[in-house]
Structure formats: structure tokens, C-alpha cells
Design a protein around this motif. Structure first.
Motif, mmCIF file in Angstrom:
data_model
loop_
_atom_site.group_PDB
_atom_site.id
_atom_site.type_symbol
_atom_site.label_atom_id
_atom_site.label_comp_id
_atom_site.label_asym_id
_atom_site.label_seq_id
_atom_site.Cartn_x
_atom_site.Cartn_y
_atom_site.Cartn_z
ATOM 1 N N THR A 296 64.565 14.154 57.077
ATOM 2 C CA THR A 296 64.933 13.023 56.217
ATOM 3 C C THR A 296 65.907 13.351 55.080
ATOM 4 O OG1 THR A 296 62.980 13.396 54.834
ATOM 5 C CG2 THR A 296 62.746 11.763 56.572
ATOM 6 N N ARG A 297 65.749 14.494 54.427
ATOM 7 C CA ARG A 297 66.506 14.720 53.199
ATOM 8 C C ARG A 297 67.927 15.242 53.399
ATOM 9 N NH1 ARG A 297 64.655 18.631 50.240
ATOM 10 N NH2 ARG A 297 62.673 19.014 51.274
ATOM 11 N N ALA A 298 68.142 16.015 54.457
ATOM 12 C CA ALA A 298 69.439 16.689 54.595
ATOM 13 C C ALA A 298 70.561 15.707 54.900
ATOM 14 C CB ALA A 298 69.355 17.726 55.706
ATOM 15 N N PRO A 299 71.651 15.717 54.118
ATOM 16 C CA PRO A 299 72.800 14.870 54.447
ATOM 17 C C PRO A 299 73.417 15.319 55.775
ATOM 18 C CG PRO A 299 73.041 15.901 52.263
ATOM 19 C CD PRO A 299 71.870 16.546 52.937
ATOM 20 N N ALA A 300 74.044 14.362 56.477
ATOM 21 C CA ALA A 300 74.617 14.660 57.800
ATOM 22 C C ALA A 300 75.592 15.830 57.742
ATOM 23 C CB ALA A 300 75.310 13.410 58.336
ATOM 24 N N GLU A 301 76.349 15.916 56.657
ATOM 25 C CA GLU A 301 77.360 16.969 56.545
ATOM 26 C C GLU A 301 76.704 18.357 56.489
ATOM 27 O OE1 GLU A 301 79.924 16.369 53.197
ATOM 28 O OE2 GLU A 301 81.342 17.901 53.877
ATOM 29 N N TRP A 302 75.576 18.449 55.791
ATOM 30 C CA TRP A 302 74.846 19.717 55.681
ATOM 31 C C TRP A 302 74.287 20.118 57.057
ATOM 32 C CZ3 TRP A 302 71.253 20.742 50.825
ATOM 33 C CH2 TRP A 302 70.928 22.100 50.776
ATOM 34 N N LEU A 303 73.702 19.125 57.749
ATOM 35 C CA LEU A 303 73.159 19.410 59.084
ATOM 36 C C LEU A 303 74.261 19.878 60.035
ATOM 37 C CD1 LEU A 303 70.597 16.481 59.569
ATOM 38 C CD2 LEU A 303 70.104 18.903 59.102
ATOM 39 N N LYS A 304 75.451 19.289 59.874
ATOM 40 C CA LYS A 304 76.581 19.674 60.714
ATOM 41 C C LYS A 304 76.973 21.129 60.427
ATOM 42 C CE LYS A 304 81.116 17.999 61.951
ATOM 43 N NZ LYS A 304 82.312 17.603 61.258
ATOM 44 N N ALA A 305 76.942 21.499 59.140
ATOM 45 C CA ALA A 305 77.309 22.877 58.772
ATOM 46 C C ALA A 305 76.281 23.879 59.296
ATOM 47 C CB ALA A 305 77.426 22.983 57.249
ATOM 48 N N LEU A 306 75.020 23.434 59.371
ATOM 49 C CA LEU A 306 73.955 24.346 59.818
ATOM 50 C C LEU A 306 73.869 24.439 61.340
ATOM 51 C CD1 LEU A 306 71.038 23.410 57.363
ATOM 52 C CD2 LEU A 306 72.369 25.534 57.388
ATOM 53 N N ALA A 307 74.386 23.423 62.036
ATOM 54 C CA ALA A 307 74.203 23.346 63.496
ATOM 55 C C ALA A 307 74.584 24.636 64.236
ATOM 56 C CB ALA A 307 74.967 22.150 64.052
ATOM 57 N N PRO A 308 75.729 25.289 63.905
ATOM 58 C CA PRO A 308 76.105 26.495 64.660
ATOM 59 C C PRO A 308 75.139 27.665 64.451
ATOM 60 C CG PRO A 308 77.957 25.671 63.345
ATOM 61 C CD PRO A 308 76.751 24.924 62.907
ATOM 62 N N LEU A 309 74.286 27.572 63.420
ATOM 63 C CA LEU A 309 73.330 28.669 63.177
ATOM 64 C C LEU A 309 72.060 28.492 63.996
ATOM 65 C CD1 LEU A 309 73.693 28.886 59.284
ATOM 66 C CD2 LEU A 309 74.811 30.315 61.009
#
Ligand code: FMN
Length: 228
Positions: free
Chosen positions: A102-115
Motif C-alpha cells: 500500500t505505501r510504496a509509490p509506483a516509482e519506488w516499486l519500479k526502481a526496486l523491481a530489478p532487485l
């Protein structure tokens, strides 16, 4: 306690600086680079303890970091006890589930996706944990507050020393920042003048450990360094 609290400064001759030749410096800096290039963030650990004398040396190394006005505004809690690790895992996963769902903005999730990270933090029960706390202010024995300077910068530098020391000793690390991480104060029994800074996970990588290719990529020197 005030560490740099003297009115009249005292000086002594510098004893420990070693002056190397230029070729020695080049060789030493190159060897250091080769060693630190091998450091990776590890999220899969072998179960079991790491040698305490090694941890003690690395923590002592961290304590030799420079700090604003020499206040040394850090505290390290080493967590080896499995019941305490379990409490930390449960609390961290609760925050992380909330973050990812719920809390993570879409942009942050996108940055984390490759990890490939998610709310599962099983490594918190396998490895050794070092909870790092930043002392927002110091306290004299009579309770008087002592102002600390550049706390974030000082603790960050000490953690850098610690990560490098652990890697140099032959241990892997993960810099973990569950958000928020106030639960570490309660679980580690730290006083209110200390704020949890991060949780450093350390140990031996599991035999089938994998690392994200993306995490190892580095920006070019031209991009991150300029010479004037
Ligand atoms: C301040 C900071 C916070 C981080 N927080 C997390 C975290 O909460 N969880 C995680 O899995 N990795 C975390 N990392 C690790 C980074 O994802 C990792 O350093 C980066 O992807 C580069 O990979 P490498 O360390 O293998 O070179 C953090 C790193 C830093 C410096």
C-alpha cells in the motif's frame, strides 16, 4: 558524556601516518579497489553464527570513523539470539508488507523491481544482525543533554567503515532499511535519544546465493567524477 569537552586544546605529534611512495600508493589503491569491487549485497545467508572476534574488530573499525566534533554519535547492537531475530523478522515483515502492498509509490516499486526484493525477509533469521542507532543528542551522567553535530553524516561514514571491514574480513552484508523501523528501539532496548539508522545483516552467502545483475552495475567514472 562529552568527548571533545576540553577548553584548552592539547596536541601531540602525529605518530601513525605512513607515507608510501607513489608506486606503493598506486598498488595499494588498486588492490583496495579490486577487493571492494567484489562486495555485493547478499540476501540469502547460510544459517549459523559468525566469529565474534571478527565482529568485534569490524565494529572497532567502525568506531574509528571521523565524526562531527568527535561526538561519535553511534551505537551498534549485535543480535545473535534466535528469538530476538525472530521478533525482528516479524516486525520488519509487517512493515514491509504494508510498504509493498500500500505505501510504496509506483516509482519506488519500479526502481526496486530489478532487485527482485519483496516483503519476505527470511534472511533476518539466518544471518547475524547489527542494528545501528544514531544518537540524536548525547547525555551526561547527570542527564544534561549534549548537542551532536552532523549525526546522519557521521553514522553513515561509520557504517561505510563497517561494511568495508566486514567485507575485507570475509563476510557478506545487506544494508536493510525497513521503513519505518522504530520497532528496533523497543526490541533492542535502546534509549529515546537514539534513533534506529539501519539494520546491517551479515554472514556467509548461502551456497545457492544469487545476486541481481542490475545491483552490480556502476555508473561510469566520467559521470560520477569531475576534475576542475
Ligand atoms: C541506504 C541503503 C538502504 C538499502 N536498503 C535496502 C533494503 O531495505 N533492502 C534491500 O534488500 N536492499 C537494500 N539496500 C541494498 C541496495 O539495494 C544495494 O546496495 C544496491 O542494489 C546495489 O547492489 P550491491 O550492493 O550488490 O552493489 C540498501 C542500500 C543502501 C545503501
Amino acid at each position: 558524556m562529552t568527548i571533545a569537552g576540553q577548553d584548552e586544546p592539547e596536541f601531540e605529534p602525529l605518530k601513525d601516518f605512513v607515507r608510501y611512495s607513489e608506486s606503493e600508493m598506486t598498488a595499494r589503491s588498486s588492490a583496495f579497489l579490486s577487493n571492494l569491487k567484489r562486495r555485493r549485497t547478499i540476501r540469502d545467508y547460510e544459517e549459523g553464527a559468525v566469529p565474534r572476534p571478527v565482529l568485534e574488530n569490524c565494529l572497532r573499525t567502525a568506531s574509528y570513523a571521523p565524526s562531527g566534533a568527535n561526538m561519535q554519535p553511534w551505537h551498534f547492537t549485535v543480535i545473535e539470539d534466535s528469538a530476538v531475530k525472530h521478533r525482528i523478522r516479524v516486525a520488519a515483515e509487517e512493515e514491509e508488507r504494508e510498504f509493498y502492498e500500500t505505501r510504496a509509490p509506483a516509482e519506488w516499486l519500479k526502481a526496486l523491481a530489478p532487485l527482485g526484493t519483496d516483503a519476505d525477509k527470511s534472511f533476518l533469521e539466518h544471518a547475524t544482525l547489527i542494528a545501528v542507532f544514531a544518537e540524536r543528542y548525547g547525555k551526561l551522567p547527570d542527564g544534561t543533554r549534549v548537542k551532536h553535530y552532523y549525526v546522519q553524516e557521521s553514522v553513515g561514514i561509520a557504517v561505510g567503515f563497517l561494511i568495508a571491514a566486514l567485507h575485507h574480513a570475509g563476510l557478506a552484508t545487506l544494508t536493510h532499511t525497513p521503513s519505518p523501523m522504530g520497532f528496533l528501539t523497543d526490541i533492542c532496548g535502546r534509549p529515546e535519544n537514539e534513533k534506529p539508522y539501519l539494520l546491517l545483516v551479515t554472514g556467509y552467502p548461502s551456497s545457492d546465493c544469487q545476486v541481481p545483475v542490475f545491483g552490480g552495475t556502476r555508473r561510469g567514472m566520467d559521470e560520477v567524477v569531475s576534475w576542475v
